[in-house]
Write a protein that holds these residues in place. Structure first.
Motif, short mmCIF file in Angstrom:
data_model
loop_
_atom_site.label_atom_id
_atom_site.label_comp_id
_atom_site.label_asym_id
_atom_site.label_seq_id
_atom_site.Cartn_x
_atom_site.Cartn_y
_atom_site.Cartn_z
N SER A 188 0.85 -1.19 0.00
CA SER A 188 0.00 0.00 0.00
C SER A 188 0.88 1.24 0.00
N GLU A 190 0.66 5.64 1.01
CA GLU A 190 -0.02 6.88 1.34
C GLU A 190 0.63 7.91 0.45
N ARG A 191 -0.07 8.28 -0.59
CA ARG A 191 0.54 9.07 -1.66
C ARG A 191 1.30 10.29 -1.13
N GLY A 192 2.55 10.39 -1.53
CA GLY A 192 3.38 11.51 -1.12
C GLY A 192 3.97 11.36 0.27
N THR A 193 3.59 10.32 0.99
CA THR A 193 4.00 10.20 2.39
C THR A 193 4.80 8.93 2.67
N ASP A 196 4.37 1.06 1.90
CA ASP A 196 4.48 -0.14 2.73
C ASP A 196 4.77 -1.33 1.84
N ARG A 215 8.57 -0.14 5.97
CA ARG A 215 7.78 1.08 5.80
C ARG A 215 8.73 2.19 5.37
N LEU B 95 -7.17 14.85 -2.21
CA LEU B 95 -6.45 14.14 -1.15
C LEU B 95 -5.74 15.10 -0.20
N ARG B 96 -5.15 16.14 -0.77
CA ARG B 96 -4.26 17.01 -0.01
C ARG B 96 -4.96 18.19 0.67
N ARG B 99 -6.16 18.05 4.27
CA ARG B 99 -5.09 18.04 5.28
C ARG B 99 -4.63 19.47 5.58
N PRO B 266 1.79 16.27 4.78
CA PRO B 266 1.56 16.18 3.33
C PRO B 266 0.29 16.88 2.86
N ARG B 274 6.82 20.85 -5.36
CA ARG B 274 7.42 19.83 -6.23
C ARG B 274 7.01 20.05 -7.68
#
Lengths: 508, 316
Positions: A188, A190-193, A196, A215, B95-96, B99, B266, B274
């Motif tokens: 899996s 977590e996009r940009g983060t 796994d 990870r 998604l961002r 946050r 993020p 970026r």
């Protein structure tokens, strides 16, 4: 078992505040988990396109190459159990019998052939495209044997397969979903983060990988990456910032593993301006006191590079030649005078302010060139502009930082062969015919003794023709908890390929 | 109604202008997305591969054709796809953005939770030790750059005391406690300037309200001092505080760039930086358009509220 810590108490309190009794299951699996701090989010994971060393680390974990390296940086079979050069000129690779892709399909010679054909295809954007377009014929006499013929003899062909942009992909893979056969599967992200990875239970190398889960967490800010290691958030990080290396060394809980691989250099425009004259370029080479760069840009975590960037300890390294551009301002001034510029001249030096090491290096070089009369105005745009100006030759002298493809001198071809198409990482239009010819001869020579002699001649030629000026090796460091064992930072230019060692790494 | 239509129309025109300016500005500065992508890590890509990628991404088309394609997509509500990994720009923003908004909301809550009580107490005890100390502290909070405070907090709480994680992000659904722990420091840092603003505004408003007749009357009626403060002072003083808060919440969007970077949060800033560095045109335009849209939306709502409250505004 979760340890009771101050942070645990704070976390528990906030968890209660959130009125939620859920707790992370991660800590209960600590013994099977390694947390690794990446320096950048992989722009993408397309197998053959070069998108940086961090992406390369991930690719080497979820894919396998035909050839890899051992801990000392020597070529070693990965998917190939043996390889060699035969009398008819073909390179022959024999595959291990038990490798399977993540979808359960066996790894066969047809998959290797498919990979080579995709990389060398007309519409390819692969990093190794040019190399594999020199392949003239591929034979797959059986499911485990690949015979590769090239248009010209290539003694270094196995190193092509050792590049981290060379994973072998299942031939039936959908276009954007390459199926690999690496030690880990991408479970899996977590996009940009974070990413796994979970161990592939049918990985072909017995007993590997040694950790169930990896990870990979991205910390783009180098100081935060170091803080994550110090605080125990991460078990291991790549690209330890130079200013923090002593902080890792002084912490009894941590260990630092460094190698000198990437380096800083000066590039020139040979089509116009004063640097078209090799004597001026040599004057520059003798004018810079490298130790100042090591101190100013790398906090002492580097080494002066006063010759062609050949890795010390390899057969091609020569103590005398490695000092061929030693700091000698008097010689620099003599060469300037011989070139008709005894009082120096004014020029503009291209670099980038986006990366501190480029800017700091440029400032030190500027000072030393001023001392012999070459007054440089610094032009330090963002990296994107720097790349464009470099590729189109819109500069006279430029600062660059790079790593060779591997520790064989042929790995320097992409940096030193100025007859290749212009890019930002090579001098623009500099005439270095002897250097280029000797690089080609070394590539075609299979006798190791003769290769050593050829590459020493290449260094002598380069010291005179100056297609680039080496400045400083910079330390490439991995920082890790002492409980992490089995990881080795591979020497020299291969340091950035060390990510594959995570398959042999474990944590107590 | 005419006023409402006029304001919405002008907001749409402004959004279009922002999109066009950003699109053109990005294409006019040097930098080739295909070359940059293939040069990651400082390596020298094969120019033929760069040319192939340019063609594949449509970057070889004339600028006006690219612009028309961009506008057509925009009219369909399609912000395009990232040049780097073909990911939907809209999905990335979806998604961002939450946050980033969560960070701003948390910072605002901290600002209100600290600034209002402290400002009220300082006003009630104007000239006292607390008032003078807090005024100094607030001036310091205003002066300290977010990246300095952020770095110091990481050094102290993460590296030295090991009380907090150094930074990062875990989704709330995966681990609520860890999520809030990771949110707390960046929220504190981004909220610190707003704390000072709310404190000062509350203090000034309360000082303004305290001598008024209705407060004196409330006290004369025998109401407890706490109730006088809550019901008759703070409540009336809160209007100006909210106005200032609304104005500054917009500027917090800009402030998140450094905070998100320092704490590895993020949000929307990371992909924006970026994308600018990598000349990922659709991503930059999409994010800038979204942020601009938020600003315009906030302004529109404020204008409409003013108009609803004050007939003179509607009359122009």
């Amino acid at each position: 078992m979760t340890n009771l810590t101050r942070r645990g108490l704070v976390k528990s309190g906030l968890g209660l505040l959130a009125a939620c009794g859920l707790t992370s299951g991660v800590e209960a699996q600590r013994a099977k988990l390694l947390r690794f701090g990446l320096s950048a989010w992989p722009p993408n994971l397309q197998p053959w396109v070069s998108t940086g060393a961090s992406a390369g680390t991930v690719k080497m974990l979820i894919h396998s190459r035909l050839i890899g390296y051992d801990r000392a940086g020597n070529l070693a079979g990965e998917l190939a159990e043996s390889f060699g050069h035969e009398a008819d000129g073909a390179w022959v690779f024999r595959l291990v019998p038990n490798a399977v892709f993540h979808n359960g399909e066996p790894v066969t010679s047809a998959d290797v052939r498919h990979t080579i054909e995709q990389i060398g295809g007309e519409r390819s954007t692969a990093y190794m495209r040019a190399q594999f377009q020199s392949v003239s014929r591929i034979e797959t006499p059986d499911a485990r044997t690949i015979r590769i013929h090239t248009k010209e003899p290539v003694a270094t062909l196995p190193t092509w397969f050792g590049n981290y942009n060379m994973p072998i992909v299942w031939r039936g893979s959908p276009a954007n979903e390459p199926v690999g056969c690496g030690a880990y599967r991408l479970e899996s992200q977590e996009r940009g983060t974070s990413l796994d990875l979970v161990a592939f239970d049918r990985y072909f190398r017995a007993g590997l990988p040694r950790i169930e889960r990896l990870r990979l967490v991205v910390y783009a800010d180098e100081n935060l990456r170091f803080a994550a290691l110090k605080s125990g958030d991460m078990d291991m990080i790549e690209y330890v910032p130079w200013q923090s290396m002593s902080g890792v060394e002084s912490d009894p809980r941590l260990r630092l593993d460094t190698q000198y691989g990437p380096f800083m250099d000066i590039l020139f425009n040979g089509t116009k301006g004063p640097f078209a004259d090799a004597r001026i370029r040599r004057a520059v080479a003798h004018a810079v006191k490298r130790e100042d760069i090591v101190q100013a840009a790398f906090f002492g975590r580097g080494r002066p590079l006063e010759g062609v960037p050949i890795v010390e300890g390899t057969p091609w390294w020569d103590a005398e030649l490695s000092k061929g551009w030693r700091y000698d301002p008097a010689e620099a001034k003599r060469l300037l005078a011989a070139a008709g510029a005894p009082n120096g001249f004014q020029t503009v030096m291209l670099g980038t302010a986006q990366f501190g090491m480029h800017k700091d290096t440029a400032e030190v070089v500027q000072q030393h060139l001023a001392a012999i009369g070459i007054q440089c105005e610094l032009r330090l745009p963002d990296w994107s502009t720097r790349v464009r100006l470099g590729t189109t030759g819109q500069y006279e002298i430029a600062i660059h930082g790079v790593s060779a493809d591997n520790n064989d001198p042929d790995g320097l071809t992409v940096i030193m062969d100025t007859s290749l198409s212009p890019t930002h990482g090579r001098s623009f239009g500099v005439q270095a015919p002897r250097t280029i010819d000797l690089l080609a001869r070394g590539r075609a020579e299979f006798d190791e003794t003769k290769r050593v002699a050829i590459y020493k001649d290449m260094q002598r030629a380069a010291l005179e023709e100056v297609p680039l000026v080496g400045l400083a090796w910079r330390a490439q460091g991995y920082g890790m908890d002492r409980r992490v064992t089995g990881f080795t930072n591979i020497p020299g230019a291969l340091s950035t390929s060390s990510g594959f060692m995570l398959t042999e790494t474990t944590i107590a | 109604m005419a006023y409402l239509v006029g304001r919405i129309a002008s907001s749409v025109v402004l959004a279009f202008a922002v999109a066009t300016i950003v699109f053109l500005a990005l294409h006019l500065v040097p930098g080739d997305p295909a070359e940059l992508l293939l040069s990651t890590g400082g390596i020298s890509p094969d120019p033929a591969a760069v040319a192939e990628l340019r063609e594949r991404l449509g970057l070889d088309r004339p600028l006006h054709v690219q612009y028309l394609g961009f506008l057509t997509g925009l009219l369909r509500g399609d912000l395009g796809r990232s040049l780097v990994d073909d990911y939907s720009v809209a999905a990335e923003i979806a998604l961002r953005l939450p946050r980033t908004l969560e960070l701003i909301a948390a910072g605002t809550i901290i600002a209100l939770a600290v600034g209002v009580p402290a400002g009220t107490y300082a006003a009630v005890h104007a000239g006292g030790a607390f008032d003078r100390i807090m005024s100094g502290v607030m001036a310091l909070l205003m002066a300290v750059p977010v990246f300095v405070l952020g770095t110091l907090l990481i050094l102290l709480l993460a590296q030295t005391l090991k009380l907090m994680p150094a930074g990062g992000f875990v989704p709330f659904w995966r681990d609520p406690g860890q999520h809030l722990l990771l949110l707390s420091l960046p929220a504190l840092v981004i909220g610190k300037g707003l704390v000072a603003i709310v404190f000062r505004m509350t203090r000034a408003s309360v000082l303004d309200i305290l001598p008024r007749d209705h407060v004196r009357t409330a006290r004369a009626k025998g109401l407890a001092e706490g109730r006088v403060l809550r019901a008759h002072v703070v409540r009336n003083a809160f209007g100006p505080v909210l106005t200032v808060l609304g104005l500054h919440m917009g500027s917090l969007l800009g402030g998140t760039v450094l905070v998100e970077y320092v704490f590895n949060w993020p949000g929307l800033s990371t992909p924006l930086i970026r994308a600018v560095e990598g000349r990922d045109y659709p991503m930059v335009v999409g994010i800038v358009l979204t942020v601009s849209g938020l600003f315009l939306l906030i302004n529109l709502v404020v204008d409409l509220l003013y108009a609803a409250l004050d007939p003179r505004v509607r009359a122009g």
